[in-house]
Every structure is written in C-alpha cells, then in structure tokens.
Motif scaffolding. Structure first.
Motif, PDB file in Angstrom:
ATOM      1  N   ARG A 141      88.555  87.841 161.015  1.00 16.54           N
ATOM      2  CA  ARG A 141      88.626  88.201 159.600  1.00 16.54           C
ATOM      3  C   ARG A 141      87.461  89.082 159.137  1.00 16.54           C
ATOM      4  N   ALA A 142      86.250  88.740 159.530  1.00 20.61           N
ATOM      5  CA  ALA A 142      85.075  89.483 159.054  1.00 20.61           C
ATOM      6  C   ALA A 142      85.135  90.948 159.490  1.00 20.61           C
ATOM      7  N   ASP A 143      85.436  91.166 160.792  1.00 17.38           N
ATOM      8  CA  ASP A 143      85.515  92.530 161.289  1.00 17.38           C
ATOM      9  C   ASP A 143      86.675  93.294 160.651  1.00 17.38           C
ATOM     10  N   ASP A 202      87.671  97.930 154.366  1.00 20.56           N
ATOM     11  CA  ASP A 202      86.768  98.456 153.331  1.00 20.56           C
ATOM     12  C   ASP A 202      86.393  99.899 153.657  1.00 20.56           C
ATOM     13  N   ASP A 203      86.033 100.155 154.913  1.00 17.27           N
ATOM     14  CA  ASP A 203      85.694 101.516 155.332  1.00 17.27           C
ATOM     15  C   ASP A 203      86.909 102.441 155.223  1.00 17.27           C
ATOM     16  N   ARG A 237      97.420 100.814 168.421  1.00 13.25           N
ATOM     17  CA  ARG A 237      96.493  99.829 169.002  1.00 13.25           C
ATOM     18  C   ARG A 237      95.307  99.629 168.079  1.00 13.25           C
ATOM     19  N   LEU A 238      94.799  98.429 168.055  1.00 15.39           N
ATOM     20  CA  LEU A 238      93.713  98.048 167.157  1.00 15.39           C
ATOM     21  C   LEU A 238      92.373  98.085 167.885  1.00 15.39           C
ATOM     22  N   LYS A 239      91.409  98.784 167.276  1.00 16.54           N
ATOM     23  CA  LYS A 239      90.028  98.776 167.778  1.00 16.54           C
ATOM     24  C   LYS A 239      89.127  98.405 166.613  1.00 16.54           C
ATOM     25  N   TYR A 267      90.418 102.887 164.326  1.00 16.82           N
ATOM     26  CA  TYR A 267      90.872 101.554 163.923  1.00 16.82           C
ATOM     27  C   TYR A 267      92.396 101.455 164.032  1.00 16.82           C
ATOM     28  N   VAL A 268      92.864 100.308 164.511  1.00 14.11           N
ATOM     29  CA  VAL A 268      94.306 100.102 164.689  1.00 14.11           C
ATOM     30  C   VAL A 268      94.667  98.669 164.296  1.00 14.11           C
TER      31      VAL A 268
END
Length: 584
Positions: free
Chosen positions: A180-182, A188-189, A279-281, A290-291
């Motif tokens: 969750r934090a990441d 936000d970014d 894909r999520l990074k 970011y994915v």
C-alpha cells in the motif's frame, strides 16, 4: 405402533461375557412391577412377552379370548411395524396406494384407479407384483447409498474449500498492506505528472480554439450581412441590380466559401486518455515505468471435469442427404408428409396424409419399414425407443409399436373429445397437442386420454388443417404457435400467461415448428422457402434458404445434431436431412 425401545426392555442378557449362556426374555407386566420373571409366551395382540401367570388374563377377560399366544422361545424378536411416513397414502385422495398402473408407471389408490386410469390396460394390485424379481439389496438402496456417499464427499469438500478460501483472502490482504505505501506514492507522483502535462496541453489547445472561434465569428457576420443584401436585391431590385450584386459578391463569396470549407476539413478534437501498461514496477523507478496489478476471481475445475462451453445460439446447416418423394405402386398420389419425428436411435418416422401410411427411414433416408393406416393421419411423435403416437383428427390418438427390426403394429387407441393435429411431448406422461377448428389452440392430453387446458388466454379464432402448428419447450415452459394467415409466430409463456408476437419480413406463411439447439425455435417459412431461427424472446437469429419450395414440416433429433425437413410443393416434393453445427 410399538416403540422399538420396548423390545430391549423385555430382554436381559445373563452373563454378558460368559459363553454358553442364552439371552433371557423377561415378562413385561412383571418388569413393570420391578419383578424379573422369565417370559413363557408372546401375545401379538397385546404386543407383550408374558409369563404363564400374567397370560392367564386371556382366560379371564372376554375381549382377550381370541388372542393367539405363541411360545416365547419361538419369537426371536418382537414384531415391529414400519412407519411409512405417509408415503403409502395417495396425495390427492388420502387413501392407501393399493394399485400400480403399468401403462403409466404410477402408483394409485382405488379412486385414482377408477377415475384417472380407467382407460389404461394394466392396473394391478401392489401386493401381486411386490417382490417379483426384486434383488435382496434393491437398486434404490444402491442409488441412495451412492448419493449419500457423494454428498458427504461434497460436504467435506465445501468445508475444506471454505477454510482454504479464508486463508487465501487473509494472505491477499497481507500482501496488499505490504504494497500500500509504495502504491500510494506511485499514484501521488502519477497525479502530479498528469496534472502538469494536461495543464500545458489544455492551455495550448484553448488558445488555438479561441483564435479559430474568433475568425469564424467574423465569417458568420460577413455572411449574414451579404445574405441580407442579396435577399433584399433579389426580392425588390431590378434585373440589372440583381446581376450587379451577383457579379460583385461572386468572387468574395467564393473565397469565403473556400476558406470555410478548408476549415471544416481540418476540424480537430482534442482528447486526453491514460492507460496503464501491462506490468507493474514500484518506486523508486521513474514514473514512466509504473504499472498496475491485477486481481483475479475465478472458479476452477479438475481437467477431466471442465464444464462444456455454452452452445452458440446460431447454427449452420450442412446437407447430409436428400430424396425426392414420388408415388409408388400402391400409392393413390404423391406423398404428403404432414408429420415427422426422430426415434432415439436416429431413425426417422413420418406419416403420409395423402396415402394414409406410417413410414420408417434410416440415417441414409432409405425406407426400412411401412405400415398402412385406415385413416388420414395428422401428426406423429416418438414417445420412447419403440413407441410412437399418431393424431387422427377424428377424436382419437393411436399408439404404435415400432420395433428395432422396423416392424410396426398397433398397440392401442385412445379416444379424446377434441380434434387434434400437431403433437409433441410435454413430459414423460403428457402430450401438447394443437387443435383443429377450436378457439382453444392447444391442450394437454395424458397418455391415457385425459384432457385439460393451459391457463392461457387465446384470441377468438380457429385454425383449420395446415394453417398452424405448435410445439413445447420443456425447460422454460413455453408454447410456440405458428399462424400462416397472419405470417406470425406466437411465443406463449405458460407460467406467466404472457406472449411474444413475432412478425418479420423473413417469416411468411409459417408452417411447421420445432425446438432446436439451445432451445431455439425453428420455423418453416413457406413463403420465403427458408428455415427461420428465433430466440425465445422473439429475436430473429438467422434465416437459412433451402433448395426446396414450400417447406412444410420440420423436426430435430433427440441429441439436437440432425434436422429433417419436408415440403408441400405440388411438384418436386423432397425429404432432406441436415447436420446442425454451431457458428458465430
């Protein structure tokens, strides 16, 4: 009814663990006085074990003198009665079920036997057939034990599945909390990035649109002013003035028109969209990398038990074979097949109205059997592997046996009160039949001849021979009725007493009707020489042209894989078989 507990109270076991000792039966009246006395006799009427002293009451009281006493040692256990839980009573008449109708395979009480089964040929007493050829351990017991065993396995599976599901859900939320934090930082970014880029783009687009709007507002004003001049001159001016204004404004208007037309061709629409990659990074990678993730909720089955994909509603026809129907030596005219149906083994049975025949065809449409009738038949339906029913139109339904060797014999004739044409199965014991010259367009008839009506409101009209046909969809309790004069197909919902009226240019003079794959409706459209496929909601799914004129009757095999159709043309009468296959 004696309670099972009274048996154990009449016996004690002397020296439970000592071999050679026999079980002792105690007198029950003495036991109620806390006395232990060996029983000498058993009275079935009193339902008691008694000693000689207590049994003397049978010689004292007159109402007991007819009781028959037996030696207690000859009675292994006290007789018990069976509680049938009301299953031996008729639900309709609350009488004992004493008879069995072998024609309809149904238990019945004396009233049922007289009222509902009076036309049946074989109604016998239960006690005469009970126990005949019955195995020691009945098939019913085996089935119930198998059901119980499988149900227990299912219950155990559900318990373990719920436990595993709870574990999976808890593990999922643990993983979510770790990320969750990441994830929050990532979004936000992302919001900041999108806000910056869209603000710049919006400013640029707004400036361009404002300039374009201002320019075209001027064009509107110029065109309006010129229109006013032209309208005034054309209405009030002299021909010379009209010519001058035409020539003066021509060049100006052409340039303005060319400019505006060019603007119209270059109109642009500014849009903004955002799609995540596959894909999520997670941070601290650049925002462009970011994915998002993916949540999957799914049921799975073992590989050997995967569910079958649903059948596609639409289908295509592939011709298997076709024959021309011609008059043979003993025929009075060319055949007119007014009814046809498939037997469970794939043979096709038809009735010839013109030549008063019942004919059997094999899968290659070769004639393998024939039976001469004494009347003009109306329709036919296969009841079982070796029995068919034929409507005669004259208040009778015939039941014929069709053997595996293609011999046809008359089993019985059932008299009815109404003239019937088309016929199909409603369930294992009843038909749905279409009427002739009756304002009740279809009815329910049992295989013993009992007739009753659906709770359906019909329009006040009658159908003569060949002007309508009906069929029944078991799974959804829907009745289908064709009306050739109105070019209409009616879909009646029996449960709700509602109907759908299907009218379409692809349906002209509808005749025969059948239930096809996925319970779709198949209608012979005589006027378009085609078969029309309709959904149960009244949607036209497809229309398939046939190479025959005036398709008249249609039927589908029990496994919904083969379709048979025949026509009513005066020339080139045909009977054709098609393979039914699904398509998109």
């Amino acid at each position: 009814m004696a309670e099972s507990g009274s048996i154990s109270s009449a016996k004690i076991s002397s020296g439970d663990a000592v071999s050679g000792r026999k079980e002792e039966i105690l007198c029950q009246p003495c036991s109620r006085q806390d006395l232990q006395t060996t029983a000498d006799v058993f009275c079935p009427d009193c339902d008691e074990f008694q000693c000689n002293a207590c049994s003397k009451a049978h010689t004292v009281y007159a109402f007991m003198k007819n009781h028959k006493l037996v030696n207690a040692t000859e009675v292994k256990s006290k007789p018990t009665s069976v509680d049938m839980k009301g299953m031996d009573n008729c639900e309709q008449h609350s009488k004992f079920l004493k008879f069995f109708c072998e024609d309809e395979k149904q238990l019945c009480c004396s009233t049922c036997a007289i009222v509902d089964h009076r036309k049946c040929h074989s109604v016998v007493e239960v006690q005469k057939i009970a126990g005949k050829s019955r195995p020691a351990r009945s098939q019913l017991q085996k089935i119930l034990e198998d059901v119980k065993s499988k149900s227990e396995r299912i219950v155990n599976h559900t318990d373990s599945s719920k436990e595993q599901l709870s574990k999976d859900i808890k593990a999922t939320f643990v993983e979510i909390k770790k990320m969750r934090a990441d994830m929050n930082k990532m979004f936000d970014d992302l919001e900041a990035y999108v806000t910056r880029e869209t603000d710049l783009f919006q400013t640029e687009v707004t400036n361009k649109l404002s300039k374009k709007r201002s320019s075209n507002e001027k064009h509107i004003a110029d065109a309006t002013k010129s229109l006013e001049i032209v309208d005034t001159v054309l209405e009030n001016g002299t021909p010379s003035q009209q010519f001058i204004i035409e020539e003066t404004l021509k060049k100006q208007v052409n340039e303005l028109c060319k400019y505006v037309e060019n603007e119209c061709q270059q109109l642009q629409v500014a849009t903004v969209s955002f799609r995540f990659d596959e894909r999520l990074k997670l941070p601290p990678l650049p925002i462009s990398d970011y994915v998002p993730g993916k949540l999957t909720l799914n049921y799975t089955l073992p590989e050997t038990k995967k569910s079958v994909a649903p059948v596609v509603p639409q289908f295509k026809l592939t011709k298997i074979t076709s024959i021309d129907l011609k008059q043979t030596g003993d025929d009075v005219g060319e055949p007119l097949y007014i009814g046809l149906d498939f037997l469970p083994d794939g043979r096709l049975v038809v009735v010839d109205n013109q030549n008063e025949k019942c004919v059997i065809y094999n899968e290659k449409l070769q004639t393998v059997g024939s039976y001469q009738l004494s009347y003009a038949p109306q329709s036919i339906v296969a009841i079982s592997e070796e029995e068919v029913a034929i409507t005669r139109g004259y208040h009778k339904i015939d039941f014929l046996r069709v053997s595996k060797s293609n011999d046809i014999t008359l089993n019985r004739t059932c008299e009815v009160t109404t003239q019937y044409a088309s016929i199909c199965l409603k369930d294992d014991r009843h038909f749905v039949v279409g009427t002739l010259d009756n304002t009740i367009h279809f009815r329910i008839v049992s295989m013993s001849g009992e007739e009753k009506d659906f709770s359906i409101s019909f329009p006040d009209k009658k159908y003569s021979v060949g002007t309508s046909a009906c069929t029944y969809i078991r799974n959804t309790e829907k009745m289908i009725l064709t009306d050739s004069h109105e070019h209409t197909v009616y879909i009646y919902d029996v449960a709700s007493n509602t109907k759908v009226v299907v009218k379409d240019g692809q349906i002209k003079e509808p005749r025969g009707v059948a239930v096809g794959p996925s319970d779709c409706i198949l209608v012979c459209s005589k006027g378009t020489n085609s078969i029309v496929q309709i959904s149960q909601t009244g949607l036209i799914l497809s229309s398939i042209k046939l190479d025959m004129n005036y398709p008249y009757r249609i039927c589908v095999s029990k496994d919904k894989s083969v379709l048979a159709v025949t026509n009513s043309s005066k020339v080139k009468k045909k009977l054709q078989l098609f393979k039914l296959t699904g398509c998109m």
